[in-house]
Design a protein around this motif. Sequence first.
Motif, PDB file in Angstrom:
ATOM      1  N   HIS A 405       0.715  -1.362  -0.087  1.00 32.99           N
ATOM      2  CA  HIS A 405      -0.100  -0.007  -0.028  1.00 32.99           C
ATOM      3  C   HIS A 405       0.784   1.306  -0.133  1.00 32.99           C
ATOM      4  N   VAL A 406       0.823   1.982  -1.016  1.00 33.00           N
ATOM      5  CA  VAL A 406       1.751   3.191  -1.387  1.00 33.00           C
ATOM      6  C   VAL A 406       1.221   4.442  -0.804  1.00 33.00           C
ATOM      7  N   PHE A 407       2.206   5.170  -0.031  1.00 35.89           N
ATOM      8  CA  PHE A 407       1.767   6.616   0.208  1.00 35.89           C
ATOM      9  C   PHE A 407       3.045   7.383  -0.555  1.00 35.89           C
ATOM     10  N   GLU A 408       2.551   8.274  -1.395  1.00 33.99           N
ATOM     11  CA  GLU A 408       3.333   9.072  -2.478  1.00 33.99           C
ATOM     12  C   GLU A 408       4.148  10.052  -1.829  1.00 33.99           C
ATOM     13  N   ASN A 409       3.801  10.499  -0.527  1.00 33.37           N
ATOM     14  CA  ASN A 409       4.675  11.476   0.365  1.00 33.37           C
ATOM     15  C   ASN A 409       4.029  11.457   1.755  1.00 33.37           C
ATOM     16  N   ILE A 410       4.889  12.226   2.543  1.00 31.11           N
ATOM     17  CA  ILE A 410       4.390  12.247   3.873  1.00 31.11           C
ATOM     18  C   ILE A 410       3.119  12.695   4.282  1.00 31.11           C
ATOM     19  N   GLU A 411       2.719  13.705   3.202  1.00 29.51           N
ATOM     20  CA  GLU A 411       1.341  14.343   3.464  1.00 29.51           C
ATOM     21  C   GLU A 411       0.181  13.353   3.217  1.00 29.51           C
ATOM     22  N   VAL A 431       4.422   1.312   2.072  1.00 28.63           N
ATOM     23  CA  VAL A 431       5.425   1.932   1.332  1.00 28.63           C
ATOM     24  C   VAL A 431       5.192   3.295   1.227  1.00 28.63           C
ATOM     25  N   LEU A 432       6.454   4.182   1.682  1.00 24.91           N
ATOM     26  CA  LEU A 432       6.495   5.690   1.483  1.00 24.91           C
ATOM     27  C   LEU A 432       7.544   6.220   0.845  1.00 24.91           C
ATOM     28  N   LYS A 433       7.089   6.981  -0.245  1.00 25.14           N
ATOM     29  CA  LYS A 433       8.055   7.704  -1.322  1.00 25.14           C
ATOM     30  C   LYS A 433       8.308   8.987  -0.692  1.00 25.14           C
ATOM     31  N   GLY A 434       9.420   9.710  -1.425  1.00 24.57           N
ATOM     32  CA  GLY A 434       9.783  11.056  -1.334  1.00 24.57           C
ATOM     33  C   GLY A 434      10.359  11.600  -0.107  1.00 24.57           C
ATOM     34  N   CYS A 435      11.116  10.733   0.544  1.00 23.21           N
ATOM     35  CA  CYS A 435      11.589  10.848   1.975  1.00 23.21           C
ATOM     36  C   CYS A 435      13.085  10.667   2.009  1.00 23.21           C
ATOM     37  N   GLY A 436      13.785  10.532   0.936  1.00 23.62           N
ATOM     38  CA  GLY A 436      14.915  10.588   0.976  1.00 23.62           C
ATOM     39  C   GLY A 436      15.754  11.693   0.919  1.00 23.62           C
ATOM     40  N   MET A 463       4.326  -4.030  11.376  1.00 19.54           N
ATOM     41  CA  MET A 463       4.232  -4.588  10.125  1.00 19.54           C
ATOM     42  C   MET A 463       5.238  -4.243   9.175  1.00 19.54           C
ATOM     43  N   ILE A 464       5.338  -4.778   7.885  1.00 20.93           N
ATOM     44  CA  ILE A 464       6.757  -4.033   7.308  1.00 20.93           C
ATOM     45  C   ILE A 464       6.468  -2.734   6.742  1.00 20.93           C
ATOM     46  N   ARG A 465       7.360  -2.009   6.867  1.00 19.79           N
ATOM     47  CA  ARG A 465       7.323  -0.488   6.562  1.00 19.79           C
ATOM     48  C   ARG A 465       8.478  -0.462   5.564  1.00 19.79           C
ATOM     49  N   ILE A 466       8.447   0.229   4.185  1.00 24.73           N
ATOM     50  CA  ILE A 466       9.523   0.320   3.346  1.00 24.73           C
ATOM     51  C   ILE A 466       9.680   2.007   3.145  1.00 24.73           C
ATOM     52  N   SER A 467      10.676   2.434   2.819  1.00 22.61           N
ATOM     53  CA  SER A 467      10.745   3.819   2.467  1.00 22.61           C
ATOM     54  C   SER A 467      12.433   4.323   2.208  1.00 22.61           C
ATOM     55  N   ASP A 468      12.355   5.466   1.526  1.00 25.82           N
ATOM     56  CA  ASP A 468      13.750   6.028   1.305  1.00 25.82           C
ATOM     57  C   ASP A 468      14.237   6.997   2.654  1.00 25.82           C
ATOM     58  N   ALA A 469      13.583   6.834   3.713  1.00 29.50           N
ATOM     59  CA  ALA A 469      13.851   7.469   4.984  1.00 29.50           C
ATOM     60  C   ALA A 469      14.647   6.937   5.943  1.00 29.50           C
ATOM     61  N   ARG A 470      14.867   7.604   6.823  1.00 28.01           N
ATOM     62  CA  ARG A 470      15.458   7.125   8.160  1.00 28.01           C
ATOM     63  C   ARG A 470      14.495   6.822   9.120  1.00 28.01           C
ATOM     64  N   MET A 471      14.916   6.397  10.437  1.00 27.21           N
ATOM     65  CA  MET A 471      14.131   6.160  11.422  1.00 27.21           C
ATOM     66  C   MET A 471      15.092   6.621  12.883  1.00 27.21           C
ATOM     67  N   SER A 472      14.376   7.069  13.694  1.00 30.10           N
ATOM     68  CA  SER A 472      14.898   7.187  15.088  1.00 30.10           C
ATOM     69  C   SER A 472      15.668   6.208  15.357  1.00 30.10           C
TER      70      SER A 472
END
Length: 571
Positions: A405-411, A431-436, A463-472
């Motif tokens: 299930h894709v979120f195109e950006n943080i908003e 899946v979260l995009k636009g956070c690299g 649950m599995i979460r995938i992104s181009d971001a980091r996490m704390s």
Amino acid sequence: MTKTRRSAAWYGKLDRDGFIHRSWMKNQGFPDHAFDGRPIIGICNTWSELTPCNSGLRELAEGVKRGVWEAGGFPVEFPVMSLGETQMKPTAMLFRNLLAMDVEESIRAYGIDGVVLLGGCDKTTPGQLMGAASVDLPSIVVSSGPMLNGKWKGADIGSGTDVWKFSEAVRAGEMTLQDFMAAESGMSRSKGVCMTMGTASTMASLVEAMGMSLPTNAALPAVDARRMALAHLTGKRIVEMVDEDLKPSDVLTREAFINAVLANAAVGGSTNAVVHLLALAGRVGVDLSLDDFEQGSEVPLLVNCMPSGQYLMEDFCYAGGVPVVLRELAEQGLLTSSRTVLGGDIAAYAEGAECYNADVIRPYDSPVKPAAGLRVLRGNLAPEGAIVKPSAATDALLEHEGEAHVFENIEDMKANIDRDDLPVTPETILVLKGCGPKGYPGMPEVGNMPIPKKLVQQGVRDMIRISDARMSGTAYGTVILHVSPEAQAGGTLALVQTGDRIRVSASAGQLELLVDAAELESRRANWQPDAPHYTRGYAKLYIDHVLQADRGADLDFLVGKDTRPVTRESH
């Protein structure tokens, strides 16, 4: 024979320029003999009231000064940009490289012979080290130290880690908002960094494991008198390092970086260590790649601290701290010989170390978790790599296939994550995009997306979460991060659509988007990057020049170092 110091080019000249440099310094009350050729030591301070983690550094600077004076040096304190992880928007990581530039140019421009780096909060330590390494003057770190354990309703609570847990409990209706607000006041009880094994304490631990600080630097609480004593000893030692010409390039060798990779696994360290170590290695010219982090993948988790365990940094300190971890690694033949700021071998940091609580620091043969080091994942979804932290993940989800299930950006994510009709199940992969680095910009700590509210209310907590971001570094969960190339740079992540199937295998190091190559090419032909969020200032410079996560997200023109002397005067 007195050695000619670098600072002599500022303060040793008997001409107009020397007059100017000395005379204006004397308005602070320094006598003539302070400029007699003794080492001038810069104290690079990231103290700021907007960086609560570093709020004790003013006092520590005084301890450093005492040690410098005692050893016959001349201490001079100077400020640099301070990065308050909990206070800055859009993310402190956007400014790590700016801090590194500030540190580098300040050290280069001023007449100092060595530098003590006073940092603590997540990005200050790597930023300062990157800057210092690029000038390569004798340098040593003093960290601000962790806060005392958080307390609420008679129990210990941990920075970040319990924030995430409490927040989900409120969303699930299991915790009242009143209790949530009450916990806030007990979370942060003293000066210092997060008392979980978050990024700040991780980086302090790795700095110690690499030999860039004195032993015990990582875990001593910020308000412990022994930290002030450590600052004093560090001030004394930096003067000796200047006499020995012991520089970061002598300490930050490939062997030291591998020790850091192994120590990061053993302490259950932050995934953020990856981008920081890669960037630092680039500054000192050490060949370190994402694949090198696989060397820690089979190392067991020895430190039983949140978010991967149950205790906090205060407990880690009282149990023996980093020296005990190094001893355990050394006894397994895993600690590689490398030089330290003390001039000897890193093995000396482990000699005589005693563990005073074997539940906090476990023996190697009785760990918190086996084979808990970071895993590098590759595949068509992450050609240049992604990472996952098994010690903080759910074992069953580390081998999984499901629909995206894709979120195109943080908003998009924030607007829809709590929808009652969100089409997700516990098996769905978010899946979260636009956070690299380019996309946000700055690669924020949003990779540990909230669990959809409808699932939280059913009791789902991971649950599995995938992104181009980091996490704390304080966060937990089966979170796949740093997907490279990022979506904004045209990586495959940009092409993922809701309903696509994704396969994850931590054991095999795989991250595959199960979509036909021809279909992906068709999608790519119709893809356009988002318009940049910033078009001026430092942020534009960052977007234009930042490297991808697999190369540490440094700026391309800052890789390497410049040790040339400054010969031109300002008058």
